[in-house]
Design an enzyme around this catalytic site. Structure first.
Site, PDB file in Angstrom:
ATOM      1  N   HIS A  25      -0.889  -0.087  -4.183  1.00  0.00           N
ATOM      2  CA  HIS A  25      -0.241   1.208  -4.388  1.00  0.00           C
ATOM      3  C   HIS A  25       1.118   1.000  -5.012  1.00  0.00           C
ATOM      4  O   HIS A  25       1.754  -0.053  -4.856  1.00  0.00           O
ATOM      5  CB  HIS A  25      -0.121   1.987  -3.073  1.00  0.00           C
ATOM      6  N   CYS A  26       1.567   2.002  -5.770  1.00  0.00           N
ATOM      7  CA  CYS A  26       2.907   1.983  -6.328  1.00  0.00           C
ATOM      8  C   CYS A  26       3.698   3.088  -5.660  1.00  0.00           C
ATOM      9  O   CYS A  26       3.360   3.546  -4.572  1.00  0.00           O
ATOM     10  CB  CYS A  26       2.880   2.127  -7.847  1.00  0.00           C
ATOM     11  N   VAL A  27       4.718   3.580  -6.317  1.00  0.00           N
ATOM     12  CA  VAL A  27       5.609   4.538  -5.676  1.00  0.00           C
ATOM     13  C   VAL A  27       4.998   5.929  -5.538  1.00  0.00           C
ATOM     14  O   VAL A  27       5.438   6.731  -4.729  1.00  0.00           O
ATOM     15  CB  VAL A  27       6.949   4.610  -6.453  1.00  0.00           C
ATOM     16  N   ARG A  29       1.142   6.501  -6.324  1.00  0.00           N
ATOM     17  CA  ARG A  29      -0.315   6.601  -6.397  1.00  0.00           C
ATOM     18  C   ARG A  29      -1.052   5.403  -5.815  1.00  0.00           C
ATOM     19  O   ARG A  29      -0.522   4.290  -5.783  1.00  0.00           O
ATOM     20  CB  ARG A  29      -0.734   6.803  -7.854  1.00  0.00           C
TER      21      ARG A  29
END
Length: 637
Positions: A25-27, A29
């Site tokens: 995961h990123c910031v 999504r």
């Protein structure tokens, strides 16, 4: 829909566990790598409450969640049968492992891993011990009654057998066998060895004289012994044939470590423990009133910074070696200082939701649970936190002056731990001074907060639950480059405004500067995204490049960390935008006001032209907006 229910629906709709190769995961999504994207029911996922949209890019099936992405990720991973620290889990784990830690951070991390698992049982047993003392002082129970003996066994066991319990947590900290560690702790408190010490017997091991000591209730000897075990086991695992490891590594570990613990480790560390206790009490004895004022005044700040872990072994070591501890007695009032400030905030609050929050936090504070007070009430309203600290300082001074002490256990806070400060002599002047310290800390914090801290007005709840004053604000450009409309960004999460309104910049210099005075809310572990919050209430996301989360921190160099305060024009990040482009990534930097709904109008001051960092870029305005928007935004987390 709960986070767990949303996570389950997402997994089901992407094709189930069997269709997922990996997840990071990123910031904003969840980034799935699916075996077959055609199986995923994209339209159904988009319609889920909590999902913003779906992006298919770079071989990833991206489910856009927003600022709750980490919570959903933590629910999805167990459904997939993966642990957070698995090799195919989030890249932030690998990235964190590479970060260098200074000696102090490493020490604090070690101490927290050693003592955090046992603080609950220690505090509970300590409270029970204190209640039993109170019962004997008041004549409700006698020390010879069966009820007292059984309950005392329950309260004292955790302290008597502390080396066994700490053996488990030390094994985790030093990454060695927890059961062997417990056995070594058991050997140190083995009844025959304790009896030999009590009887003054002379023992020898293979002709070497053993200095017998009583290791019950001790902590430093077992920690040192388990550290020795971790070294011995690593060496044995290298030299013992694989087929024989299951038997001979544990056998040789015990044969080596237990004798060395009795011959060298135990005597040396016990002596050091005694010296440490003597040194602490000597320093305390020089100026106990000043020590109480200073330590209690800064204690809650130390807790917020994680520095309190360095004191836990001092408390316990004083109890183990001296039978009492004056340091925690001086700090105990800090809980009541926070409670006084929280009660004052509830009295002054005009916002019904905040009033409800502060009242419940006050009740939990009396029970020794201060997190709801600190994070929900006093810390967001910084003046009340300061008033609580001032009240605590005076309470600590009184506790130091009266010679208050904690006896025979560990008290973590609240009214139920108060009996632990009654000594064998019963209720005396020291204990009365201790009670006065609690009342003083509570009363001063209450009065100062009522008089000096503004009340919390009717509020509007923001999506992040932060507390800030939302006012008109001008935002400087954090980068030098060419300004682009957000709609031109090649990522519909940004271009369609799912994350909020803003602008984008194509950088010509790989440096990011603070666009206002404020604080750092978050720095994503892969360093490609920074969340800032201005003193005027603007919440800003600076996302360096598109899909650059896949670089796992490569080409990025952050200059700040979450929790830092920043000044306008301060350098906060460096990145090699040419190297990022060379690796095939779009270097466009979206700059998003994530709490756009809190403002009536957001305008771009420069568009489609060159800009230098520090030039005015955006304006967020509430002009002509209603009073509710302009009022204080309060946390209800």
């Amino acid at each position: 829909m709960t986070d767990k229910e949303l996570a389950q629906k997402i997994v089901d709709l992407v094709g189930g566990k069997s269709n997922v190769n990996s997840l990071i995961h990123c910031v904003t999504r969840l980034r799935f790598k699916l075996k077959d994207e055609s199986i995923a029911k994209t339209d159904d996922i988009k319609n889920l409450d909590g999902v913003m949209t779906i992006i298919k890019s770079g071989g990833q099936y991206q489910v856009v969640i927003g600022d709750k992405v980490a919570d959903i990720y933590n629910q999805v991973m167990p459904i997939l049968g993966l642990k957070i620290d698995d090799d195919n889990a989030a890249e932030n784990i690998d990235n964190n492992k590479k970060e260098k830690k200074n000696i102090w951070n490493s020490l604090v991390e070690l101490l927290s891993s050693l003592f955090m698992p046992v603080l609950g049982p220690l505090a509970s047993a300590g409270i029970l011990k204190g209640i039993l003392v109170l019962c004997t002082v008041t004549g409700i129970l006698t020390e010879k009654s069966g009820t007292y003996m059984i309950l005392y066994a329950a309260s004292d066991a955790v302290f008597y057998f502390l080396p066994i319990i700490l053996g488990f947590s030390a094994a985790k900290a030093f990454k060695t066998d927890p059961f062997l560690s417990a056995i070594i702790g058991g050997a140190l408190v083995y009844p025959n060895m304790v009896s030999a010490y009590s009887a003054g017997k002379a023992l020898h091991f293979m002709g070497i004289p053993v200095i017998l000591m009583n290791y019950t209730q001790t902590l430093i000897p077992i920690v040192a012994a388990i550290y020795l075990l971790s070294i011995v086991q690593k060496y044995l695992n290298k030299i013992v044939p694989k087929q024989l490891k299951g038997i001979f590594v544990p056998l040789l570990s015990l044969v080596i470590v237990v004798p060395l613990s009795f011959l060298i480790v135990g005597p040396v560390t016990s002596t050091l423990s005694q010296w440490l206790a003597d040194a602490v009490l000597w320093i305390y004895g020089i100026a106990p009133t000043f020590a109480g004022f200073l330590l209690a005044g800064i204690w809650q700040l130390a807790v917020l910074l994680g520095l309190h872990w360095a004191f836990i072994p001092i408390f316990l070591n004083n109890i183990a070696t001296k039978g009492f501890d004056p340091i925690n007695a001086m700090l105990y009032c800090t809980v009541f200082g926070q409670v006084g400030a929280a009660l004052a905030m509830s009295i002054k609050a005009k916002d019904p939701k905040f009033k409800e929050l502060s009242i419940s936090a006050t009740i939990s504070g009396f029970l020794g649970i201060t997190e709801p007070i600190i994070y929900g009430v006093t810390l967001p309203h910084k003046k009340s936190f300061l008033m609580a600290s001032i009240g605590s300082a005076f309470g600590g001074a009184i506790a130091g002056f009266s010679g208050a002490k904690m006896f025979g256990g560990f008290a973590s806070g609240g009214i139920f731990g108060i009996p632990m400060f009654i000594g064998n002599h019963g209720i005396n002047s020291s204990f009365i001074g201790f009670l006065i310290s609690l009342v003083v800390a509570f009363s001063i914090a209450l009065v100062l907060t009522l008089v000096l801290v503004p009340s919390v007005k009717t509020s509007k709840k923001d999506t992040k639950g932060a507390t800030t004053e939302v006012t008109d604000s001008s935002i400087e450009s954090p980068l030098s480059g060419t300004v682009m409309p957000l709609s031109s960004v090649n990522d519909e999460v940004f271009s369609k405004g799912f994350m909020g309104k803003g602008v984008a910049i194509s950088p010509t210099l790989g440096e990011v500067y603070a666009p206002f005075d404020g604080e750092v809310v978050s720095v994503f572990p892969t360093k490609h995204a920074i969340g800032l919050k201005s003193n005027a209430g603007v919440e800003l996301l600076i996302h360096i490049g598109l899909d650059t989360v896949n670089l796992k921190g490569k080409h990025f160099d952050t200059q700040i960390k979450a929790g830092d305060t920043v000044k306008s024009g301060q350098l906060i990040e460096k990145f090699d935008y040419k190297a990022i482009q060379k690796d095939g990534y779009d270097i466009t930097v979206p700059i998003i006001i994530t709490n756009s709904n809190d403002f009536k109008d957001i305008s771009v001051l420069k568009s489609n032209q060159s800009i230098e960092h520090g030039d005015d870029l955006l304006n967020a305005s509430n002009q002509n907006n209603d009073d509710e928007i302009n009022s204080t935004v309060t946390s209800h987390a």
